[in-house]
Enzyme design. Structure first.
Site, PDB file in Angstrom:
ATOM      1  N   LYS A  41      -7.316   1.652  -3.212  1.00  0.00           N
ATOM      2  CA  LYS A  41      -6.999   1.295  -1.818  1.00  0.00           C
ATOM      3  C   LYS A  41      -7.204   2.495  -0.905  1.00  0.00           C
ATOM      4  CE  LYS A  41      -5.577  -1.149   1.667  1.00  0.00           C
ATOM      5  NZ  LYS A  41      -4.285  -1.859   1.740  1.00  0.00           N
ATOM      6  N   THR A  68       0.877  -1.173   0.000  1.00  0.00           N
ATOM      7  CA  THR A  68       0.000   0.000   0.000  1.00  0.00           C
ATOM      8  C   THR A  68       0.910   1.218   0.000  1.00  0.00           C
ATOM      9  OG1 THR A  68      -1.802  -1.109   1.161  1.00  0.00           O
ATOM     10  CG2 THR A  68      -1.756   1.283   1.258  1.00  0.00           C
TER      11      THR A  68
END
Length: 290
Positions: A172, A97
């Site tokens: 995300k 991420t």
């Protein structure tokens, strides 16, 4: 079956790489802490490499799953990085991420060397990784997605292409924005139930059958009610993710007042020495002066 490297054996990467072995892929692993990679080779059938460069050599696909933008640049572009070993025509899939900017920058550098790149952050937490049911949000080319999806299916229940490189990371961010608001709402609801003298477990059994239902409610309400937070996705990592989302929001003109507020609430939990507590520990902040 594919020849793959998996770089980064944290709480997510360790089981993800294991699922690749279980599906019959030939896996080489690298981890910054060599002892962890050695343990992985005892738990699964695979090879250990001492650098990202060596791990990437002669692989069809290289997967990365590390901490943040700087870690990602180091393992890919550093002195002993993937870029110095990965084969011409291979594919790099990044499960970190990270920011959309670093995904685009790395993609451009790799493209100059005829290497395809996809950003592919995941959701589902440690349990999702261990059970092989992660959600994977991907950015890149359609034909590359079609090549890597059958491999990613080893540890995912849903993998979707959302757009060009960077789209996975942007998705995300949406995911983390939504989670932040939901967890805060659940924390306030349980706090209210305690203050009102209600049986919170019975309350949730009822309201979870209606419009208030969420993954967080189904999976976290019992431990939250009991004040147990030493598991799951740590606050330090959530604040990193929210920081990325807030920075992107400033660039694209998004208004994210709830996200910014919950980020500050998490900073208060960190001040309570809850850095490694699960993100559901927002309730602990409300309970500390109760």
């Amino acid at each position: 079956m594919a020849k793959v490297a998996f770089i980064g054996l944290g709480v997510m990467g360790y089981p993800m790489a294991g699922h690749l072995v279980k599906q019959g892929h030939q896996v080489t692993v690298y981890n910054r802490t060599t002892a962890k990679a050695e343990q992985w080779t005892k738990d699964y059938t695979g090879q250990l490499a001492l650098t990202p460069k060596l791990a990437a050599e002669d692989q069809d696909i290289v997967f990365t799953c590390v901490g943040n933008d700087d870690d990602l640049k180091q393992v890919i572009l550093g002195e002993n990085g993937v870029i110095h070993g990965i084969a011409d025509g291979a594919i790099l899939v990044d499960h970190t991420t990270a920011s959309a900017d670093v995904a685009r920058d790395i993609s451009a550098i790799l493209a100059s060397k005829n290497i395809e790149f996809m950003d592919a952050p995941v959701s589902g937490g440690q349990a999702g990784a261990e059970n092989g049911v992660l959600t994977v949000m991907m950015g890149g080319k359609q034909n590359v997605f079609e090549q890597v999806k059958p491999v990613i299916d080893a540890y995912s229940r849903c993998a979707e292409l959302l757009g060009e490189v960077g789209a996975g990371q942007l998705t995300k961010m949406v995911n983390q924005i939504c989670i932040a608001g939901v967890v805060q709402g659940l924390a306030e609801g349980l706090h209210f139930a305690k203050s009102a003298g209600l049986d919170g477990l019975k309350v949730v059994e009822v309201i979870s059958k209606g419009a208030a239902q969420s993954w967080q409610m189904e999976n976290r309400y019992q431990t939250m009610w009991q004040g147990e937070y030493d598991f799951g996705f740590a606050i330090d990592w959530m604040r990193k993710d929210l920081g990325i989302a807030l920075a992107e929001g400033r660039k694209n003109g998004s208004h994210l007042p709830v996200t910014a507020l919950v980020d500050q609430f998490y900073s208060e939990v960190q001040a309570m020495k809850g850095n490694r507590w699960d993100t559901s520990s927002l309730l602990a902040r409300l309970e500390k002066n109760r």
